[in-house]
Design an enzyme around this catalytic site. Structure first.
Site, mmCIF file in Angstrom:
data_model
loop_
_atom_site.group_PDB
_atom_site.id
_atom_site.type_symbol
_atom_site.label_atom_id
_atom_site.label_comp_id
_atom_site.label_asym_id
_atom_site.label_seq_id
_atom_site.Cartn_x
_atom_site.Cartn_y
_atom_site.Cartn_z
ATOM 1 N N SER A 41 -7.055 3.561 -9.850
ATOM 2 C CA SER A 41 -5.736 2.919 -9.788
ATOM 3 C C SER A 41 -5.781 1.455 -9.346
ATOM 4 C CB SER A 41 -4.829 3.687 -8.823
ATOM 5 O OG SER A 41 -5.413 3.731 -7.540
ATOM 6 N N ASP A 338 2.265 0.056 -1.573
ATOM 7 C CA ASP A 338 2.686 1.437 -1.317
ATOM 8 C C ASP A 338 1.715 2.081 -0.334
ATOM 9 O OD1 ASP A 338 0.428 1.993 -2.795
ATOM 10 O OD2 ASP A 338 1.498 2.697 -4.571
ATOM 11 N N HIS A 341 -1.969 1.143 -2.101
ATOM 12 C CA HIS A 341 -2.372 0.018 -2.953
ATOM 13 C C HIS A 341 -1.906 -1.341 -2.443
ATOM 14 C CE1 HIS A 341 -2.211 3.665 -5.504
ATOM 15 N NE2 HIS A 341 -3.374 3.210 -5.902
#
Ligand SMILES: *[C@@H]1O[C@H](CO)[C@@H](O)[C@H](O)[C@H]1NC(C)=O
Ligand SMILES: *[C@@H]1O[C@H](CO)[C@@H](O)[C@H](O)[C@H]1NC(C)=O
Ligand SMILES: *[C@@H]1O[C@H](CO)[C@@H](O)[C@H](O)[C@H]1NC(C)=O
Length: 379
Positions: A41, A338, A341
């Protein structure tokens, strides 16, 4: 655009997302380097949007809130992520599109393929099983490499085997993976006092990583821009679950540090054995720690909580509009977007260091030097 419109039903915000990509490709004067991106991610730019069954995704707001029209694209960020930021330093507007997007758009595939492809899939790891149980569907690193083999075949069909070998040898292969493997080993809610058999785990992980990097080399990759694992024990989700309230989870941070040390050793050995292999290893652990230890020096005001989320450190629940998250106004003052991240601004700082930093944070050379390095194509 008309081809894109037909597919837009598959995934809500896709149409606008494709529009962003088409804006993204304004040719650069002196042929920018071809970039292939693999990983998780940290560098996924929408791969998982194409996996309807995947639970690991970011194609919903407030993700993308700072992109034009605030469109969520699948990036776990308020804006662009590290893949985009590195690509932009090499003359692109943002990362090449995801492989799964490209194969669904054969009309533009041939035009785009020479600029590169992004294979990264959120939730994926070095081990094949990583993320598969928790997220139902991710593209593991070995499958990303298989997809790259397909792209190599397509390139060969397009420009022939010799030119393909030349293009690949000059290309930059960015790999950013490993955090999810550590999270599987030490689940966020586990006790910090358990003996996790860490050394064995890191050894196995590195053995598997070695196999993947060697596969890429055999397929023609020569220049590897590798990002290590950041201090994941300090991300808001983990701070929220720490036994010592608010502290970083030292067990996870220690694993990330061991991972870096063994990766550095592995890359040194590989490059002395494999003819023509060059690499840059970014110490994302140290980069992030420098910021956490001296936030103001980098312009940050909050390096502990998430900008978007809820619960302790605003990081216990995901940044998802249906969960009614808090959203900070001053995004550039936050290290974390978040629970896990970085913000767009934090990714930009990391990319600048990877691109042009000194050997303390990116070794034995930075990405710009790596790309400028001449590689002989002997086999
Ligand atoms: C790329 O190669 C794969 C496998 O050979 C093939 O199925 C696909 O049609 C090719 N794509 C393009 C656009 O040529
Ligand atoms: C941790 O979470 C997992 C899944 O989210 C759950 O199965 C497990 O029981 C939890 N463990 C503890 C110690 O709370
Ligand atoms: C990259 O590294 C080289 C050598 O360490 C250094 O001279 C250069 O300033 C760095 N940055 C760029 C953008 O080349």
């Amino acid at each position: 655009m008309y081809i894109m419109a037909k597919k837009a039903k598959l995934c809500g915000p896709l149409f606008a997302f494709l529009f962003l990509f088409s804006l993204g490709y304004i040719a650069h004067a002196d042929d920018p380097v071809t970039i292939f991106i693999l990983g998780d991610s940290t560098v996924d730019v929408g791969t998982n949007n194409w996996l309807p069954e995947s639970y690991c995704r970011a194609d919903f707001s407030p993700n993308g809130v700072d992109l034009p029209y605030s469109v969520p694209t699948g990036r776990f960020s308020n804006g662009l992520n590290s893949a985009d930021q590195i690509a932009s330093l090499f003359g692109y507007q943002r990362s090449p599109p995801p492989f799964l997007y490209m194969i669904n758009h054969p009309a533009t595939f041939k035009r785009d393929i020479l600029r590169g492809v992004n294979f990264a899939s959120a939730g994926a790891g070095i081990f094949y099983e990583t993320g598969q149980k928790q997220f139902i569907k991710v593209v593991p690193l070995s499958d990303q490499i298989q997809q790259f083999a397909t792209v190599k075949g397509n390139l060969t069909e397009l420009i022939g085997p010799v030119a393909t070998a030349n293009v690949l040898a000059k290309s930059l292969f960015i790999v950013s993976i490993g955090s999810n493997d550590l999270f599987e080993h030490v689940p966020p809610n586990s006790s910090t006092l358990v003996d996790h058999n860490d050394d064995v785990y890191i050894t196995n992980l590195q053995f598997t990583y070695h196999g993947h990097l060697e596969s890429l080399y055999k397929l023609g990759a020569r220049k590897f821009g590798i990002m290590s694992i950041p201090p994941i024990g300090c991300c808001p989700k983990l701070r929220a679950s720490s036994k010592k309230p608010g502290a970083c989870r030292e067990d996870l941070n220690k694993l990330a540090q061991s991972f870096f040390i063994s990766l550095e050793d592995l890359l040194r050995k590989m490059s002395s054995k494999l003819v023509g292999m060059k690499y840059s290893l970014g110490n994302t652990y140290e980069m992030t720690m420098s910021i956490i230890e001296d936030p103001l020096a980098f312009g940050f005001k909050d390096v502990q909580s998430a900008c978007c989320g809820s619960g302790k450190f605003n990081g216990e629940l995901p940044c998802f509009f249906l969960l009614g998250p808090n959203l900070c106004a001053n995004r550039h003052e936050f290290l974390f977007w978040d629970s896990y991240h970085p913000t767009e601004y934090a990714s930009k700082l990391a990319a600048l260091t990877l691109y042009g930093g000194g050997t303390r944070l990116v070794t034995p050379m930075n990405f710009s030097r790596l790309v400028a390095t001449h590689v002989n194509i002997t086999s």
